[in-house]
Design an enzyme around this catalytic site. Structure first.
Site, PDB file in Angstrom:
ATOM      1  CB  SER A  43     -20.955 108.319 -44.620  1.00 45.31           C
ATOM      2  OG  SER A  43     -22.114 108.782 -43.967  1.00 45.31           O
ATOM      3  CG  HIS A  70     -23.784 108.867 -47.101  1.00 49.81           C
ATOM      4  ND1 HIS A  70     -24.043 107.868 -46.189  1.00 49.81           N
ATOM      5  CD2 HIS A  70     -23.572 108.241 -48.278  1.00 49.81           C
ATOM      6  CE1 HIS A  70     -23.988 106.692 -46.798  1.00 49.81           C
ATOM      7  NE2 HIS A  70     -23.699 106.900 -48.065  1.00 49.81           N
ATOM      8  CG  ASP A 161     -23.395 103.607 -49.659  1.00 50.84           C
ATOM      9  OD1 ASP A 161     -23.485 102.746 -50.554  1.00 50.84           O
ATOM     10  OD2 ASP A 161     -23.589 104.825 -49.854  1.00 50.84           O
TER      11      ASP A 161
END
Length: 217
Positions: A43, A70, A161
């Protein structure tokens, strides 16, 4: 100034005999000739980590690499184009029903979720509600479909995540990595490490070298 939460002291590569034990799960047999797929999630701070990892990978590992980042859902992504400058492997932004091939890099497009079914990458609409966890979603499908031939890597990013996805890969006999304190944002790798499911905690270029070593066994 960026600060890092101290990570557990797991950054040293495992002894050679441990590498061999892990690598044996990837060894090809006459009745199971398929290659391995490396899922890599990141991310915030992921571009730098992706770049470092790809630069350290040879172009002939015999593995496929699927990058789940992301991304802003409302903007086109130049991630595939940027990363193509870091490797001699072919780098492709995924289109639906794309067959995975070894020595290729595949990048998730914006505003999509992605799974793998067999050797085919499938795109799904991004869920409009709740927390978006594209890394967990892809890793879980990778674990289900590729089992001991799945390798999961969590790089820089905030929140958690990737942790559940790495746990799924580990449960199926796959191999798991997380970025060490070099991560610009250590939330995601720290969460994965704290879960106890990570085999290696290393910098991105060292992760690349360990993946190559495991593949050679």
């Amino acid at each position: 100034m960026m600060t890092h939460t101290p990570l557990p002291s797991l950054s040293e590569p495992l002894p050679a005999e441990n590498i061999q034990d892990l690598g044996e799960t990837l060894a090809e047999t006459s009745d199971d000739p398929s290659f391995s797929i490396v899922g890599i999630g990141a991310s915030a701070g992921g571009l730098e980590a992706f770049t470092q990892l790809l630069k350290a990978l040879p172009c002939d590992t015999g593995m496929a690499f699927v990058l789940v980042q992301h991304l802003a859902p409302t903007h086109a992504s130049a991630l595939a184009e940027i990363l193509s400058r870091a490797t001699k492997m072919s780098v492709t932004e995924v289109q639906d029903e794309l067959t995975v091939e070894p020595n290729h890099v595949y990048v998730i497009p914006p505003a999509q979720s992605m799974i793998i079914a067999g050797d085919t990458l499938q795109l799904l609409p991004r869920e409009g509600t709740g927390i978006h966890r594209p890394i967990d979603q892809f890793f879980r499908s990778l674990a289900k479909e590729w089992r001991h031939r799945a390798i999961g890597v969590v790089l820089s990013g905030t929140a958690t995540d990737g942790t559940l996805g790495l746990e799924a890969i580990k449960a199926e006999g796959g191999i798991t990595f997380a970025q060490d304190a070099t991560a610009q944002h250590d939330g995601m790798p720290h969460s994965a490490i704290a879960s106890g499911c990570v085999d290696f905690v290393l910098a991105p270029d060292e992760i690349a070298r360990e993946i190559v070593r495991i593949g050679q066994h």
